[in-house]
Design a protein around this motif. Structure first.
Motif, PDB file in Angstrom:
ATOM      1  N   LEU A 364      44.034  96.368  66.439  1.00 45.32           N
ATOM      2  CA  LEU A 364      43.177  95.574  65.566  1.00 45.32           C
ATOM      3  C   LEU A 364      43.776  95.529  64.164  1.00 45.32           C
ATOM      4  CD1 LEU A 364      40.333  94.181  65.807  1.00 45.32           C
ATOM      5  CD2 LEU A 364      39.371  96.309  64.916  1.00 45.32           C
ATOM      6  N   LEU A 365      43.911  94.335  63.601  1.00 43.37           N
ATOM      7  CA  LEU A 365      44.512  94.152  62.271  1.00 43.37           C
ATOM      8  C   LEU A 365      43.408  94.132  61.219  1.00 43.37           C
ATOM      9  CD1 LEU A 365      46.990  91.348  63.378  1.00 43.37           C
ATOM     10  CD2 LEU A 365      47.483  93.783  63.134  1.00 43.37           C
ATOM     11  N   VAL A 366      43.459  95.085  60.273  1.00 45.33           N
ATOM     12  CA  VAL A 366      42.329  95.222  59.341  1.00 45.33           C
ATOM     13  C   VAL A 366      42.716  95.236  57.863  1.00 45.33           C
ATOM     14  CG1 VAL A 366      40.886  96.441  61.017  1.00 45.33           C
ATOM     15  CG2 VAL A 366      42.405  97.758  59.530  1.00 45.33           C
ATOM     16  N   GLY A 367      44.012  95.379  57.534  1.00 51.68           N
ATOM     17  CA  GLY A 367      44.355  95.526  56.122  1.00 51.68           C
ATOM     18  C   GLY A 367      45.543  94.687  55.695  1.00 51.68           C
ATOM     19  N   PHE A 368      45.271  93.513  55.113  1.00 55.63           N
ATOM     20  CA  PHE A 368      46.337  92.641  54.610  1.00 55.63           C
ATOM     21  C   PHE A 368      46.370  92.689  53.093  1.00 55.63           C
ATOM     22  CE2 PHE A 368      45.418  90.879  58.790  1.00 55.63           C
ATOM     23  CZ  PHE A 368      46.693  90.718  59.322  1.00 55.63           C
ATOM     24  N   LYS A 369      47.570  92.689  52.555  1.00 59.14           N
ATOM     25  CA  LYS A 369      47.759  92.656  51.106  1.00 59.14           C
ATOM     26  C   LYS A 369      47.701  91.222  50.586  1.00 59.14           C
ATOM     27  CE  LYS A 369      51.328  93.807  47.652  1.00 59.14           C
ATOM     28  NZ  LYS A 369      52.685  94.363  47.469  1.00 59.14           N
TER      29      LYS A 369
END
Length: 560
Positions: A364-369
């Motif tokens: 699961l992708l949860v932290g994008f800059k």
């Protein structure tokens, strides 16, 4: 009557009068279920607080308090210790520590491999450039200066930190895949000495990530020998939690033995279905080491998923040199082909969480800059790969390059049965492996793991009350006294007279975690009152805005 007899009678009457007068405290918590942290059966009683100290515990009779709290139906316990906290940046943004204070955490312990010092100028520049949603000026160099920076700024919880082996390595060797020179190793050891004398808890490592991955066992032993002189601890995210879990545990035990140091396993787990059966072997190794005279403990979070980055799905060699070099290599077609091959097959050479998860639908992708990629937050790697028409491996590489970061990622890895068995281990304490944000402002720009808001309440609600994995008394012991003893922290972790007044009051019938993987930004419920160093920071479930947090220092501290 002779004068001497008169004086004796007067003295007796004065003593009698003083004895009959009820005690008065700054704060009196009355009629609560006292769970004192010892693990012994709880009882109905009172707690009196004066200034920053617990003044009395027990049946305090007719005692009064300038402030009185009726804790009938509530549990009264020592404040909880978060053994693995990443509130290093969230506390800069918001010193209230909302997510953890609302669960009763009164001490945040940092330092999983990376610590906020010692930093050199190039490291400070890199850190400044890599900042995401939370931005701040780096006004410190040493670890101690960072901790004092936080308390001077104002924070609600107490804080402590290990010095990070990764930080030491970057400070001297950089990001290269090589052993330190004798001079570099001596410099690292001097940094450990300084950190320990300034109050660090010991040395922390995180060995699945580059450049920590390049550290040898011998290098870690040498660093730990210095910390051992100050009665510090070695604490480690081991080299593997999956295919080479047992071998990695052997390494931790070897380091503890050769350096003469207490050691703790960060967030113990058995990653990947094929490794779930290793639980009994792990316990046997730890118990055997302890029976032989070592001191090996562990901590955990109470979920079947872990959280880190997409770097944990790629081989360490491609990451050598830091993020810029890593991203540059990922744009080379020949290198991409090789990385894709290594990402897509099982290996014992490095820790692949993509392989441990078993399927990109469990990533699961949860932290994008980058703001341009935040629309992908909450989607699985499989979903994004299908959207883009690229393989999961290629998608992961593309996202790292496009986002300018490792991309915050949740991996579903563990067995619920093993989570319960771990909770019951006598040498287990707890850590969130997360920051302590608020459900507002900049924190809502990114998602997170539900452990951020729920790890401690989940233990007390789901696993203590609902599923009765352990008793309330044992849970509080593992949340407070056990970690305090492991860290050699004095005057904290127990409700006893003379200790600092880190005290929590909660409803054991209603305490619960609310955060989910789909909607993680939700506070836990059931914590009513929290005191840190005698100052109330949570009242009737609401933050008081008080900032009484202090630096808690390790046993090697030398006051200047």
């Amino acid at each position: 009557m002779k004068p001497t007899h008169y004086c004796s009678l007067l003295t007796f009457l004065l003593i009698l009068a003083s004895c009959s007068q009820p005690q008065n405290f700054d704060v009196l918590i009355k009629n609560g279920q006292i769970v004192d942290g010892s693990g012994k059966p709880s009882y109905i009683g009172d707690v009196g607080i004066n200034a920053d100290t617990i003044a009395a515990v027990g049946d305090l009779g007719d005692a009064t308090g300038t402030q009185e709290i009726d804790a009938s139906g509530m549990a009264v316990a020592p404040g909880f210790i978060n053994m693995l906290s990443w509130a290093t940046e969230s506390l800069i943004e918001d010193g209230r520590s909302m997510a953890d204070i609302k669960q009763g955490v009164t001490l945040e312990v940092f330092g999983e491999g990376w610590s906020m010092g010692p930093l050199n100028e190039s490291m400070k520049k890199e850190e400044q450039e890599s900042q995401g949603d939370i931005t701040y000026d780096i006004e410190w160099n040493t670890l101690n200066e960072y901790l004092e920076y936080l308390t001077n700024k104002g924070i609600s919880p107490n804080i402590a930190s290990f010095v990070g082996a990764t930080t030491l390595r970057i400070n001297t060797v950089g990001y290269e895949n090589r052993a330190p020179t004798p001079q570099e190793l001596d410099t690292m050891k001097l940094m450990v000495k300084q950190a320990m004398e300034e109050g660090a808890m010991g040395v922390g490592s995180s060995l699945i990530y580059a450049p920590a991955f390049y550290s040898s066992t011998e290098e870690l032993i040498e660093l730990c020998k210095v910390a051992a002189k100050y009665d510090g601890m070695y604490i480690s995210h081991m080299r593997s939690e999956g295919s080479r879990l047992l071998e990695s545990l052997d390494e931790l035990i070897q380091i503890a033995d050769k350096a003469g140091i207490r050691a703790e396993i960060y967030h113990l787990k058995q990653s990947g279905k094929e490794n779930w059966s290793k639980f009994d072997d792990v316990v046997a190794k730890v118990d055997s080491a302890n029976a032989a005279g070592l001191h090996i403990t562990a901590d955990m979070y109470n979920y079947v998923a872990g959280a880190t980055g997409l770097d944990a799905s790629m081989p360490p060699w491609v990451q050598e040199g830091g993020y810029d070099k890593w991203a540059e290599r990922l744009q080379d077609p020949a290198i991409r082909k090789k990385v894709k091959e290594e990402m897509s097959k099982p290996t014992d050479e490095w820790e692949s969480l993509m392989q441990a998860a078993g399927d990109p639908s469990k990533i699961l992708l949860v932290g994008f800059k980058a703001d341009s990629l935040k629309y992908l937050t909450g989607k699985t790697l499989k979903e994004v790969a299908e959207m883009r028409g690229t393989s999961p491996e290629e998608t992961a590489m593309d996202l790292v390059v496009q986002d300018g970061s490792r991309v915050g990622t949740i991996y579903f890895l563990m067995s619920e049965e093993n989570v319960k068995k771990q909770i019951a281990l006598p040498w287990m304490s707890f850590g969130s492996d997360a920051g302590s944000p608020a459900t507002e402002g900049v924190f809502l720009k990114s998602s997170t793991h539900p452990r951020t808001y729920g790890n401690f309440a989940r233990l007390l609600g789901k696993y203590v009350r609902d599923e009765q994995v352990i008793s309330l008394e044992e849970a509080v012991y593992k949340l407070a006294k056990l970690p305090a003893a492991n860290l050699k922290i004095e005057k904290r972790g127990s409700l006893i007279e003379g200790n600092y007044a880190d005290v929590v009051v909660f409803n054991p019938k209603t305490i619960t975690d609310k955060a989910t993987f789909e909607d993680p930004h939700q506070y836990s419920e059931g914590m009513q009152h929290v005191f840190v160093n005698g100052t109330q920071v949570l009242k009737d479930g609401e933050h008081t805005e008080a900032m009484p947090g202090r630096v808690v220092r390790g046993p090697g501290y030398k006051k200047k």
